[in-house]
Each structure stands twice: as structure tokens, then as C-alpha cells.
Design a protein around this motif. Structure first.
Motif, PDB file in Angstrom:
ATOM      1  N   TYR A 136      -2.846   5.341  17.400  1.00 40.27           N
ATOM      2  CA  TYR A 136      -1.832   4.987  16.858  1.00 40.27           C
ATOM      3  C   TYR A 136      -1.624   3.394  17.780  1.00 40.27           C
ATOM      4  O   TYR A 136      -2.693   3.080  18.743  1.00 40.27           O
ATOM      5  CB  TYR A 136      -0.456   5.453  17.732  1.00 40.27           C
ATOM      6  CG  TYR A 136       0.836   4.877  18.545  1.00 40.27           C
ATOM      7  CD1 TYR A 136       2.362   4.772  17.661  1.00 40.27           C
ATOM      8  CD2 TYR A 136       0.930   3.597  19.843  1.00 40.27           C
ATOM      9  CE1 TYR A 136       2.671   4.208  18.202  1.00 40.27           C
ATOM     10  CE2 TYR A 136       1.422   2.846  19.675  1.00 40.27           C
ATOM     11  CZ  TYR A 136       2.857   3.578  18.841  1.00 40.27           C
ATOM     12  OH  TYR A 136       4.009   2.322  19.117  1.00 40.27           O
ATOM     13  N   ARG A 137      -1.156   2.475  17.306  1.00 39.28           N
ATOM     14  CA  ARG A 137      -1.232   1.026  17.651  1.00 39.28           C
ATOM     15  C   ARG A 137      -0.310   0.400  17.329  1.00 39.28           C
ATOM     16  O   ARG A 137       0.572   0.268  16.625  1.00 39.28           O
ATOM     17  CB  ARG A 137      -2.202   0.382  16.991  1.00 39.28           C
ATOM     18  CG  ARG A 137      -2.465  -1.001  17.697  1.00 39.28           C
ATOM     19  CD  ARG A 137      -3.800  -2.356  16.914  1.00 39.28           C
ATOM     20  NE  ARG A 137      -3.571  -3.069  16.733  1.00 39.28           N
ATOM     21  CZ  ARG A 137      -3.970  -4.252  17.600  1.00 39.28           C
ATOM     22  NH1 ARG A 137      -5.293  -3.939  18.057  1.00 39.28           N
ATOM     23  NH2 ARG A 137      -4.455  -5.462  17.739  1.00 39.28           N
ATOM     24  N   ARG A 138       0.621  -0.105  18.536  1.00 32.51           N
ATOM     25  CA  ARG A 138       1.772  -1.051  18.293  1.00 32.51           C
ATOM     26  C   ARG A 138       1.059  -2.758  18.582  1.00 32.51           C
ATOM     27  O   ARG A 138       0.341  -3.025  19.705  1.00 32.51           O
ATOM     28  CB  ARG A 138       2.935  -0.921  18.578  1.00 32.51           C
ATOM     29  CG  ARG A 138       2.400  -0.580  20.433  1.00 32.51           C
ATOM     30  CD  ARG A 138       3.947   0.002  21.599  1.00 32.51           C
ATOM     31  NE  ARG A 138       3.666   0.062  22.891  1.00 32.51           N
ATOM     32  CZ  ARG A 138       4.457  -0.808  23.053  1.00 32.51           C
ATOM     33  NH1 ARG A 138       5.440  -1.722  23.423  1.00 32.51           N
ATOM     34  NH2 ARG A 138       4.068  -0.190  25.013  1.00 32.51           N
ATOM     35  N   GLN A 139       2.362  -3.406  18.043  1.00 37.08           N
ATOM     36  CA  GLN A 139       1.720  -5.333  18.781  1.00 37.08           C
ATOM     37  C   GLN A 139       2.748  -5.931  18.293  1.00 37.08           C
ATOM     38  O   GLN A 139       3.616  -5.742  17.778  1.00 37.08           O
ATOM     39  CB  GLN A 139       0.730  -5.231  17.901  1.00 37.08           C
ATOM     40  CG  GLN A 139       0.717  -5.871  16.481  1.00 37.08           C
ATOM     41  CD  GLN A 139      -1.035  -6.190  15.571  1.00 37.08           C
ATOM     42  OE1 GLN A 139      -1.595  -6.270  15.780  1.00 37.08           O
ATOM     43  NE2 GLN A 139      -0.229  -6.978  14.638  1.00 37.08           N
ATOM     44  N   LEU A 140       2.861  -7.299  18.875  1.00 32.15           N
ATOM     45  CA  LEU A 140       3.858  -8.235  19.417  1.00 32.15           C
ATOM     46  C   LEU A 140       3.101  -9.279  18.703  1.00 32.15           C
ATOM     47  O   LEU A 140       2.355  -9.629  19.486  1.00 32.15           O
ATOM     48  CB  LEU A 140       4.607  -8.590  20.494  1.00 32.15           C
ATOM     49  CG  LEU A 140       5.870  -9.498  20.384  1.00 32.15           C
ATOM     50  CD1 LEU A 140       6.506  -9.019  19.099  1.00 32.15           C
ATOM     51  CD2 LEU A 140       6.401  -9.478  21.683  1.00 32.15           C
ATOM     52  N   ASP A 141       2.883  -9.946  17.569  1.00 36.23           N
ATOM     53  CA  ASP A 141       2.404 -11.526  17.110  1.00 36.23           C
ATOM     54  C   ASP A 141       3.675 -12.798  17.929  1.00 36.23           C
ATOM     55  O   ASP A 141       4.596 -13.035  17.246  1.00 36.23           O
ATOM     56  CB  ASP A 141       2.292 -11.786  15.945  1.00 36.23           C
ATOM     57  CG  ASP A 141       1.157 -12.851  15.189  1.00 36.23           C
ATOM     58  OD1 ASP A 141       1.149 -14.117  15.606  1.00 36.23           O
ATOM     59  OD2 ASP A 141       0.439 -12.772  14.383  1.00 36.23           O
ATOM     60  N   LEU A 142       3.351 -12.628  18.953  1.00 35.16           N
ATOM     61  CA  LEU A 142       3.903 -14.162  19.137  1.00 35.16           C
ATOM     62  C   LEU A 142       3.746 -15.644  18.053  1.00 35.16           C
ATOM     63  O   LEU A 142       5.041 -16.280  18.367  1.00 35.16           O
ATOM     64  CB  LEU A 142       3.013 -14.954  21.158  1.00 35.16           C
ATOM     65  CG  LEU A 142       2.976 -13.667  21.782  1.00 35.16           C
ATOM     66  CD1 LEU A 142       2.408 -13.746  23.097  1.00 35.16           C
ATOM     67  CD2 LEU A 142       4.577 -13.393  22.043  1.00 35.16           C
ATOM     68  N   ASP A 149       3.760  -1.764  14.168  1.00 34.32           N
ATOM     69  CA  ASP A 149       3.124  -0.668  14.815  1.00 34.32           C
ATOM     70  C   ASP A 149       2.491   0.253  13.699  1.00 34.32           C
ATOM     71  O   ASP A 149       2.983   0.354  12.401  1.00 34.32           O
ATOM     72  CB  ASP A 149       3.759  -0.254  15.676  1.00 34.32           C
ATOM     73  CG  ASP A 149       5.241   0.921  14.878  1.00 34.32           C
ATOM     74  OD1 ASP A 149       4.519   1.082  13.648  1.00 34.32           O
ATOM     75  OD2 ASP A 149       5.746   0.930  15.780  1.00 34.32           O
ATOM     76  N   ARG A 150       1.089   1.299  13.606  1.00 38.37           N
ATOM     77  CA  ARG A 150       0.502   2.256  12.964  1.00 38.37           C
ATOM     78  C   ARG A 150       0.446   3.142  13.059  1.00 38.37           C
ATOM     79  O   ARG A 150       0.042   3.092  14.761  1.00 38.37           O
ATOM     80  CB  ARG A 150      -0.496   1.350  12.193  1.00 38.37           C
ATOM     81  CG  ARG A 150      -1.443   0.872  12.454  1.00 38.37           C
ATOM     82  CD  ARG A 150      -2.187   0.122  12.133  1.00 38.37           C
ATOM     83  NE  ARG A 150      -3.861  -0.180  12.906  1.00 38.37           N
ATOM     84  CZ  ARG A 150      -4.166  -1.229  13.094  1.00 38.37           C
ATOM     85  NH1 ARG A 150      -3.293  -2.531  13.403  1.00 38.37           N
ATOM     86  NH2 ARG A 150      -4.689  -1.705  13.853  1.00 38.37           N
TER      87      ARG A 150
END
Length: 282
Positions: A136-142, A149-150
């Protein structure tokens, strides 16, 4: 049927949208975005990420924010159950306040009830998978204001992305929070994500299967409504969430006592068209 719409399939198979809209910083109270932006600038990296979903009770410190200055949300990144808390900047219990005097009723005609900002609601998207979640990984591109996420579950690789469209765009009259869910293997037609929409003022929710909505009116007369819609094919789905009030910023009309807001036509090609328009503009 939307599930057989080739335009939906094209959207679901497209790459993530670059350079969408900047994250709102003040109007919806997401001051944490300003802090993250400064920090990412110092580090030379515009992506904030984590290898686990946010804890439900840590909304202010772990959920990722998105918004366009009018419609905004916080996303917890839950794998099999994703939660989206959403707000609208005009969802307020106050009245006209010409003088901004909130302490002295002797101000006469200029005195009005100031009121308080309200939470609008929450959308829960429950995926039709039951296995153990891994990788699992989640992210926010500012830089692009895109959440992603994936993860892997039930032998499938799931990727999701979310962003916020402005209102009065070329292809749709209403702002929307758009969530794209893509699966690397076909999913049975009878296995669909479940949308659970809830307001914060005891509203009755209308659930039509694939579309949920509610409406209401605050004590000051401000009318409001929200709608969540699902469509897609065998390789993924699109969820779009809309919310607005009877407030009209263009005319300076508070909308107190006005008609309950309605939503314009919503079809997947409108969102695809808006993204293409944004690409041409950048």
C-alpha cells in the motif's frame, strides 16, 4: 448503460491528469496545506506520501486535503473502505452582517446573527474486495493537487486518483470531487463499489443504487444538497461527488429562504472533456 460507454472506458484507462487545480489553503480552513507546501518547497519535493491509510480519528493530521476554494474535502486513504469528508465554503448558519458587529445588538439594523461554519457530509466508498491488503502507498502531489493511492488485494492491483473540478467549467455547471478507481483485472458485473453518503444534520438520504443524494435547509434558511454518483466498466469505476448551497456569490445573494439547489447533467465525458480543456490551457 454507462458501464458500456466507450468514453468511460477511455477515461478509466487514461494516465493521471497533470497540473489540475491548486489546493485551497484558507477558504475551507485547510491551513495544513500551507504548512505542507512550505515544507515540500524546502525539501524540493512536491509529494507527501505514506505507506498506510490515515487513522480515522486523526482527521486534522493524517487525512489528505483537496479543494478548489469553494468545494473541498479530506481523504483518509482507506484501502477497502475509502472515506471522503467534504465541505462547501458557503455552508454557514449566519445572516447578513453589514457591520461585522457580533457583540452588540444595539447596532440595530446592521446587527445580524453571525452564525458558524458547518460540516457538510461524508462519502464512504466500499470496494467489493475482501482479501488482505498489501503493498500500500498513498500520496498527495502539492504541485498538481491530485491525490493518489495504490495497493494489492484479492490478486488484483488497485490504483486510485482524486481531484476537484471547478464549477462553471466548459462541460459541466457544477463543481465536483472526482475519484477514479482502476483495477488491473476484470471485475464481475455484479461486484460494484458501494456508496454510503451521509449528511451532518440528520438528512434523509435517497439511495437509488449507484447514486445517493440528500438535501436540507439550515435554520437561517440556507438550502443545500449533495449527490454522489458511480459509473464504470469491468476494469474500474468513476465516482463523482457534488455539493452546493443556495448562496450565489456572483449576485451577492445569501440565498436564505431560496430554492433547494439542483445539479446539472453529469456524464463521464464531461469530466474527460474538462481535463482535455485544462491540458490545452497549460
Amino acid at each position: 448503460m454507462l458501464a458500456n460507454d466507450e468514453r468511460v472506458r477511455h477515461f478509466l484507462s487514461a494516465q493521471d491528469v497533470p497540473a489540475l487545480w491548486t489546493i485551497m489553503k484558507v477558504r475551507l480552513g485547510f491551513a495544513v496545506v500551507s504548512i505542507l507546501t512550505v515544507f515540500s518547497g524546502m525539501c524540493g519535493d512536491s509529494v507527501v506520501w505514506d505507506d498506510r491509510p490515515a487513522q480515522i480519528d486523526k482527521w486534522s493530521s493524517e487525512w489528505y486535503p483537496l479543494g478548489n476554494g469553494e468545494l473541498g474535502c479530506m481523504i483518509d486513504g482507506g484501502a477497502k473502505t475509502l472515506r471522503v469528508q467534504f465541505n462547501v465554503d458557503s455552508f454557514w448558519t449566519g445572516d447578513k452582517n453589514v457591520s461585522s458587529d457580533v457583540s452588540d445588538e444595539s447596532a440595530g439594523a446592521n446587527y445580524r446573527k453571525m452564525g458558524a461554519y458547518q460540516a457538510f457530509g461524508e462519502l464512504t466508498v466500499e470496494l467489493p474486495f475482501e482479501g488482505v491488503v498489501t503493498d500500500y502507498r498513498r500520496q498527495l502531489d502539492l504541485a498538481t493537487a491530485v491525490y493518489g493511492d495504490r495497493f494489492s488485494v484479492d490478486g488484483r492491483r488497485i490504483t486510485r486518483s482524486a481531484f476537484v473540478l471547478p464549477r462553471k467549467n466548459t462541460y459541466s455547471p457544477d463543481a465536483a470531487i472526482v475519484l477514479k478507481i482502476k483495477c488491473d483485472k476484470p471485475v464481475a458485473a455484479d461486484k460494484l463499489p458501494k456508496l454510503v453518503l451521509a449528511g451532518t444534520h440528520g438528512e434523509a438520504v435517497q439511495d437509488k443504487g449507484g447514486e445517493a443524494s440528500f438535501s436540507g435547509r439550515l435554520p437561517n434558511g440556507l438550502a443545500y444538497a449533495a449527490r454522489a454518483t458511480l459509473c464504470g466498466g469491468d476494469d474500474g469505476w468513476i465516482v463523482w461527488l457534488q455539493a452546493k448551497t443556495s448562496f450565489d456569490s456572483r449576485r451577492g445573494d445569501l440565498g436564505l429562504g431560496g430554492a433547494c439547489p439542483t445539479f446539472g447533467r453529469t456524464r463521464p465525458e464531461e469530466w474527460l472533456g474538462e481535463m482535455l480543456e485544462h491540458k490545452r490551457a497549460h
